[in-house]
Enzyme design. Sequence first.
Site, PDB file in Angstrom:
ATOM      1  N   TYR A 132      -8.501  -3.671 -11.402  1.00 51.92           N
ATOM      2  CA  TYR A 132      -8.165  -2.407 -10.734  1.00 51.92           C
ATOM      3  C   TYR A 132      -6.902  -1.758 -11.325  1.00 51.92           C
ATOM      4  CZ  TYR A 132     -10.959  -3.086  -6.353  1.00 51.92           C
ATOM      5  OH  TYR A 132     -11.935  -3.229  -5.415  1.00 51.92           O
TER       6      TYR A 132
ATOM      7  N   GLU B 262     -25.851  14.940  -4.735  1.00 54.27           N
ATOM      8  CA  GLU B 262     -27.265  15.104  -4.373  1.00 54.27           C
ATOM      9  C   GLU B 262     -28.166  14.209  -5.220  1.00 54.27           C
ATOM     10  OE1 GLU B 262     -29.196  18.911  -5.258  1.00 54.27           O
ATOM     11  OE2 GLU B 262     -27.586  19.355  -6.674  1.00 54.27           O
TER      12      GLU B 262
ATOM     13  N   CYS C  85       0.823  -1.216   0.000  1.00 54.39           N
ATOM     14  CA  CYS C  85       0.000   0.000   0.000  1.00 54.39           C
ATOM     15  C   CYS C  85       0.854   1.262   0.000  1.00 54.39           C
ATOM     16  CB  CYS C  85      -0.933  -0.019   1.216  1.00 54.39           C
ATOM     17  SG  CYS C  85      -1.823   1.516   1.436  1.00 54.39           S
TER      18      CYS C  85
ATOM     19  N   LYS D 198       0.214   5.283  -6.069  1.00 52.16           N
ATOM     20  CA  LYS D 198      -0.749   5.271  -7.185  1.00 52.16           C
ATOM     21  C   LYS D 198      -1.651   6.484  -7.135  1.00 52.16           C
ATOM     22  CE  LYS D 198      -4.485   4.050  -6.517  1.00 52.16           C
ATOM     23  NZ  LYS D 198      -4.948   2.694  -6.366  1.00 52.16           N
TER      24      LYS D 198
ATOM     25  N   GLU E 151      -6.569   1.629 -13.699  1.00 52.30           N
ATOM     26  CA  GLU E 151      -5.974   2.802 -13.038  1.00 52.30           C
ATOM     27  C   GLU E 151      -4.739   3.277 -13.801  1.00 52.30           C
ATOM     28  OE1 GLU E 151      -7.372   2.212  -8.401  1.00 52.30           O
ATOM     29  OE2 GLU E 151      -5.361   1.591  -8.926  1.00 52.30           O
TER      30      GLU E 151
ATOM     31  N   CYS F 117      -1.472   1.674  -3.127  1.00 54.15           N
ATOM     32  CA  CYS F 117      -2.470   2.741  -2.945  1.00 54.15           C
ATOM     33  C   CYS F 117      -1.884   4.154  -2.915  1.00 54.15           C
ATOM     34  CB  CYS F 117      -3.222   2.544  -1.627  1.00 54.15           C
ATOM     35  SG  CYS F 117      -3.524   0.851  -1.142  1.00 54.15           S
TER      36      CYS F 117
ATOM     37  N   HIS G 108     -26.819  21.185  -2.535  1.00 54.82           N
ATOM     38  CA  HIS G 108     -26.940  21.743  -3.879  1.00 54.82           C
ATOM     39  C   HIS G 108     -25.935  22.869  -4.103  1.00 54.82           C
ATOM     40  CE1 HIS G 108     -29.041  22.425  -7.621  1.00 54.82           C
ATOM     41  NE2 HIS G 108     -29.085  23.710  -7.352  1.00 54.82           N
TER      42      HIS G 108
HETATM   43  P1  NDP Z   1      -7.595  -7.809 -10.506  1.00 55.09           P
HETATM   44  O1  NDP Z   1      -7.953  -9.121  -9.931  1.00 55.09           O
HETATM   45  O2  NDP Z   1      -8.400  -6.625 -10.158  1.00 55.09           O
HETATM   46  O3  NDP Z   1      -7.609  -7.940 -12.096  1.00 55.09           O
HETATM   47  C1  NDP Z   1      -6.801  -8.871 -12.739  1.00 55.09           C
HETATM   48  C2  NDP Z   1      -7.079  -8.781 -14.211  1.00 55.09           C
HETATM   49  O4  NDP Z   1      -6.116  -9.556 -14.918  1.00 55.09           O
HETATM   50  C3  NDP Z   1      -8.449  -9.286 -14.604  1.00 55.09           C
HETATM   51  O5  NDP Z   1      -9.003  -8.430 -15.560  1.00 55.09           O
HETATM   52  C4  NDP Z   1      -8.155 -10.653 -15.197  1.00 55.09           C
HETATM   53  O6  NDP Z   1      -9.024 -11.029 -16.226  1.00 55.09           O
HETATM   54  C5  NDP Z   1      -6.782 -10.432 -15.805  1.00 55.09           C
HETATM   55  N1  NDP Z   1      -6.020 -11.668 -15.899  1.00 55.09           N
HETATM   56  C6  NDP Z   1      -5.811 -12.580 -14.925  1.00 55.09           C
HETATM   57  N2  NDP Z   1      -5.044 -13.580 -15.390  1.00 55.09           N
HETATM   58  C7  NDP Z   1      -4.769 -13.287 -16.675  1.00 55.09           C
HETATM   59  C8  NDP Z   1      -4.023 -13.954 -17.691  1.00 55.09           C
HETATM   60  N3  NDP Z   1      -3.411 -15.105 -17.468  1.00 55.09           N
HETATM   61  N4  NDP Z   1      -3.944 -13.358 -18.908  1.00 55.09           N
HETATM   62  C9  NDP Z   1      -4.562 -12.185 -19.146  1.00 55.09           C
HETATM   63  N5  NDP Z   1      -5.289 -11.512 -18.228  1.00 55.09           N
HETATM   64  C10 NDP Z   1      -5.384 -12.076 -17.009  1.00 55.09           C
HETATM   65  O7  NDP Z   1      -6.054  -7.646 -10.181  1.00 55.09           O
HETATM   66  P2  NDP Z   1      -5.081  -6.392 -10.185  1.00 55.09           P
HETATM   67  O8  NDP Z   1      -3.752  -6.953 -10.518  1.00 55.09           O
HETATM   68  O9  NDP Z   1      -5.618  -5.282 -11.015  1.00 55.09           O
HETATM   69  O10 NDP Z   1      -5.108  -5.926  -8.676  1.00 55.09           O
HETATM   70  C11 NDP Z   1      -4.887  -6.872  -7.633  1.00 55.09           C
HETATM   71  C12 NDP Z   1      -5.735  -6.550  -6.436  1.00 55.09           C
HETATM   72  O11 NDP Z   1      -5.184  -5.438  -5.763  1.00 55.09           O
HETATM   73  C13 NDP Z   1      -7.161  -6.142  -6.782  1.00 55.09           C
HETATM   74  O12 NDP Z   1      -8.004  -7.239  -6.922  1.00 55.09           O
HETATM   75  C14 NDP Z   1      -7.529  -5.291  -5.600  1.00 55.09           C
HETATM   76  O13 NDP Z   1      -8.039  -6.091  -4.568  1.00 55.09           O
HETATM   77  C15 NDP Z   1      -6.216  -4.676  -5.179  1.00 55.09           C
HETATM   78  N6  NDP Z   1      -6.124  -3.285  -5.663  1.00 55.09           N
HETATM   79  C16 NDP Z   1      -6.970  -2.354  -5.120  1.00 55.09           C
HETATM   80  C17 NDP Z   1      -6.939  -1.059  -5.563  1.00 55.09           C
HETATM   81  C18 NDP Z   1      -7.880  -0.049  -4.984  1.00 55.09           C
HETATM   82  O14 NDP Z   1      -8.419  -0.281  -3.905  1.00 55.09           O
HETATM   83  N7  NDP Z   1      -8.124   1.066  -5.674  1.00 55.09           N
HETATM   84  C19 NDP Z   1      -6.021  -0.613  -6.606  1.00 55.09           C
HETATM   85  C20 NDP Z   1      -5.194  -1.669  -7.123  1.00 55.09           C
HETATM   86  C21 NDP Z   1      -5.262  -2.952  -6.649  1.00 55.09           C
HETATM   87  P3  NDP Z   1     -10.446 -11.656 -15.941  1.00 55.09           P
HETATM   88  O15 NDP Z   1     -11.285 -10.513 -15.452  1.00 55.09           O
HETATM   89  O16 NDP Z   1     -10.859 -12.139 -17.283  1.00 55.09           O
HETATM   90  O17 NDP Z   1     -10.244 -12.737 -14.952  1.00 55.09           O
END
Ligand code: NDP
Length: 451
Positions: free
Chosen positions: A175, A439, A41, A49, A179, A46, A434
């Site tokens: 995510y 709102e 984080c 980022k 982002e 977080c 407002h």
């Molecule tokens: P996410 O789980 O959010 O997303 C992973 C993405 O990668 C999905 O779209 C998935 O596709 C894709 N994917 C997975 N495996 C493959 C593969 N082999 N080939 C191609 N695409 C693939 O993970 P992130 O890495 O973005 O983030 C990790 C975690 O960190 C998040 O789940 C969240 O909990 C946390 N996080 C929170 C944030 C916040 O609070 N703002 C910001 C950043 C991270 P599919 O959907 O098809 O499975």
Amino acid sequence: MFDYDLFVIGAGSGGVRASRMAAATGARVAVAEEKYLGGTCVNVGCVPKKLFYYGSHFHDDFNDAKGFGWSANDVDFDWPTLRDNKNTEISRLNGIYQKLLDDAGVITINGRATIVDKHTVVINDQKITAERILIAAGGRPFVPSFDGAEFVITSDEIFYLETLPSHALVVGGGYIAVEFAGILNGLGANTELSYRGSQLLKHFDQDLGIRLADELVKKGVQLSLESNLESISKQADDKLLVRFKGGDQRSYDQVLYATGRKAYTADLGLDNTSVEKRDDGTIIVDDYFQSSEPSIYALGDIIGTPELTPVALEQGMAFVDTYFKSSPRKVDYDNIPTAVFCQPNIATVGLTEFDARAKYTDVQIFQSEFRHLKHTLSGSTEKTFMKLIVDASTDKVVGVHMLGAEAGEIIQGLAVAVKAGATKAVFDSTIGIHPTAAEEFVTMRQPISAV
Ligand code: NDP
């Protein structure tokens, strides 16, 4: 007699919170950290980022300013300034974390701890015993294996790049991918987002992912859905030649993989214990964070619960209440609000429409899509979208979703209402502020559909 009452592996959000709170009860606590205090984080998640997000959003702000009479034509962006100022701030936070631990009386040990038996760890060749061992080692970015995977970067590296890529490919649809597509695009990189599925953020209400795709494209991100990368090779000019399934190939300066994270259990020594893991590597614990080895506990990203800092913090508090304050309690995982700092922001609490319809027989949907007042002068075509999901049989609001500026700031307050079980009638009887976008959440009167 053990050396410590509690030995914590990992000084990220959950580990630091549990260490400090346990030490405050008088317990003798040590925490091992191999990399940086504050974990993902603070260092590669977080906090940096959000700083990069702010930095990139000036791109839109300068454009928006023109409609209000400002001239902002010759603006320039310097990547090293943003990166280095961010580094300075992160170093300051690392220091604050160290001070918090020191002031609480927690002993910090730099190094990777390996568990050698149910009460013993080895770190820097030293054996240390503890009545309880808490694993809070978090996760690491996951990159699938393919030809050329060694050329990609992950969210661990993107924060420290020497130069901002002029042409970047982001892979993923969750995510981090959305982002960073926004951040890189806003900072001036020619950015492409490649996702294997047909809809971004597929675990969110689908109206959000669909609209986000439109907004990303409007802002200049090249979006490739149902796109699958096959291989990468490095060319003589150091550019990365990416081949996609179907025959397309394009070259980029950087390829960022944001394809999820995996529990960081490597070298933890779990094989020396009876700690059980799932197939995805996460550690199995009960509602009170106890693993199948009774003296070993785990919390945070490593146990497969939502990978969010506030969840790990709450788990740390519940762990200490349970074992050091004789006040056992579980964490309530319902209605966890979350925000995605894509552009525009997304935030949500409660059920998606899909999940609500699966759970309740009579669901009402209220939604509103509009142009923010600011954009009547800025000229931006960005849309704000809001959606309320109501269980009609009880009138309770069971889901709140938003895509738009400051969605995270707005949804945090509404999460309190949802957690308190507020009904739609309570939303309706709440007087709006407002003129705000927020709102709209208390003025939606007509359901768009009822089942
Ligand atoms: P996410 O789980 O959010 O997303 C992973 C993405 O990668 C999905 O779209 C998935 O596709 C894709 N994917 C997975 N495996 C493959 C593969 N082999 N080939 C191609 N695409 C693939 O993970 P992130 O890495 O973005 O983030 C990790 C975690 O960190 C998040 O789940 C969240 O909990 C946390 N996080 C929170 C944030 C916040 O609070 N703002 C910001 C950043 C991270 P599919 O959907 O098809 O499975």
